[in-house]
Design an enzyme around this catalytic site. Structure first.
Site, PDB file in Angstrom:
ATOM      1  N   GLY A 125      27.099  -5.017   1.844  1.00  0.00           N
ATOM      2  CA  GLY A 125      28.243  -4.284   2.361  1.00  0.00           C
ATOM      3  C   GLY A 125      29.395  -5.237   2.631  1.00  0.00           C
ATOM      4  O   GLY A 125      29.170  -6.423   2.894  1.00  0.00           O
ATOM      5  N   GLN A 137      37.022  -8.061   6.712  1.00  0.00           N
ATOM      6  CA  GLN A 137      36.377  -9.308   6.264  1.00  0.00           C
ATOM      7  C   GLN A 137      37.138 -10.002   5.137  1.00  0.00           C
ATOM      8  O   GLN A 137      36.828 -11.142   4.793  1.00  0.00           O
ATOM      9  CB  GLN A 137      34.943  -9.022   5.791  1.00  0.00           C
ATOM     10  N   CYS A 187      25.478 -11.148   8.284  1.00  0.00           N
ATOM     11  CA  CYS A 187      26.852 -10.718   8.008  1.00  0.00           C
ATOM     12  C   CYS A 187      27.532 -11.799   7.173  1.00  0.00           C
ATOM     13  O   CYS A 187      27.409 -12.984   7.495  1.00  0.00           O
ATOM     14  CB  CYS A 187      27.595 -10.514   9.333  1.00  0.00           C
ATOM     15  N   LEU A 188      28.240 -11.395   6.140  1.00  0.00           N
ATOM     16  CA  LEU A 188      28.891 -12.379   5.268  1.00  0.00           C
ATOM     17  C   LEU A 188      29.939 -13.203   6.014  1.00  0.00           C
ATOM     18  O   LEU A 188      30.251 -14.318   5.611  1.00  0.00           O
ATOM     19  CB  LEU A 188      29.536 -11.686   4.056  1.00  0.00           C
ATOM     20  N   HIS A 193      26.707  -0.979  10.449  1.00  0.00           N
ATOM     21  CA  HIS A 193      27.180  -2.368  10.481  1.00  0.00           C
ATOM     22  C   HIS A 193      28.599  -2.454   9.913  1.00  0.00           C
ATOM     23  O   HIS A 193      29.486  -3.080  10.516  1.00  0.00           O
ATOM     24  CB  HIS A 193      26.220  -3.259   9.673  1.00  0.00           C
ATOM     25  N   GLU A 194      28.828  -1.796   8.773  1.00  0.00           N
ATOM     26  CA  GLU A 194      30.167  -1.843   8.149  1.00  0.00           C
ATOM     27  C   GLU A 194      31.177  -1.049   8.974  1.00  0.00           C
ATOM     28  O   GLU A 194      32.330  -1.451   9.110  1.00  0.00           O
ATOM     29  CB  GLU A 194      30.106  -1.330   6.712  1.00  0.00           C
ATOM     30  N   HIS A 221      32.633  -3.003  11.652  1.00  0.00           N
ATOM     31  CA  HIS A 221      33.705  -3.907  11.204  1.00  0.00           C
ATOM     32  C   HIS A 221      35.070  -3.226  11.271  1.00  0.00           C
ATOM     33  O   HIS A 221      36.048  -3.845  11.697  1.00  0.00           O
ATOM     34  CB  HIS A 221      33.455  -4.376   9.768  1.00  0.00           C
TER      35      HIS A 221
HETATM   36 ZN   LIG Z   1      29.205  -7.834   8.535  1.00  0.00          ZN
END
Ligand SMILES: [Zn+2]
Length: 189
Positions: free
Chosen positions: A45, A50, A98-99, A140-141, A144
């Site tokens: 995701g 991000q 998480c990226l 999770h997304e 963000h």
């Molecule tokens: Zn994340």
């Protein structure tokens, strides 16, 4: 085109995203770039904050989880202007990453069942329910675009234990195989 992923500590990750209009410039190219960036970083995701944009947009491709949960085999979706309608059930833990926060994985507690309203990449309106792992990735997304990170959901003890690692990430002191933008380095220039 691959975009640099914003690292932990940048204020854009704490900002709530705003809804976009149908004439948002180059939206389809942006969505394609977000998928390309996500795949290159082996994520499931990626949310617009991000890559530095405070807008309500995120993309998901959960197919890497299909071995564990066959229903995720073709779970590739774009969420525009998402609004969470409901979250319920008995909270469960799952190890999340998480990226924007490389090399940190922690158990996070979330509700198993959600209902969400959103538009897809063709501006078709959806109101859908998700459960289990699918719900978790969406949550999770969604966090963000609300300016929240999974690290905020940890216990005070876990937060204290990973604080120095998080600070190191902000300074760019992390081994990562995809391109990132680090807030502490940005300020020095
Ligand atoms: Zn994340």
């Amino acid at each position: 085109m691959k975009l640099p992923i914003i690292a932990y500590g940048d204020p854009v990750l704490k900002r709530k995203g705003i809804a976009i209009e149908k004439d948002y410039p180059d939206l389809q190219a942006l969505i394609a770039n977000m998928f390309e960036t996500m795949y290159a970083a082996h994520g499931v995701g990626l949310a617009a904050p991000q890559i530095g944009l405070s807008i309500r947009l995120f993309v998901i491709d959960a197919s890497p989880f299909a071995d564990d949960e066959p229903t995720l085999n073709d779970f590739k979706k774009v969420f525009i202007n998402a609004e969470m309608l409901d979250e319920h059930g008995e909270k469960w833990q799952f190890n999340e990453g998480c990226l924007s926060i490389p090399e940190i994985r922690e158990d996070v507690s979330r509700y198993p069942d959600i209902r969400i309203h959103y538009f897809d990449e063709n501006w078709t309106e959806h109101e859908e329910s998700f459960t289990g792992l699918a719900a978790r990735i969406v949550q999770h997304e969604y966090d963000h675009i609300e300016g929240k990170l999974f690290t905020e959901k940890l216990s005070p003890l876990r937060k204290a234990m990973i604080k120095s690692k998080l600070d190191a990430i902000s300074r760019g002191q992390v081994d990562v195989e995809y391109k990132m933008k680090f807030p502490a380095l940005k300020k020095k220039r």
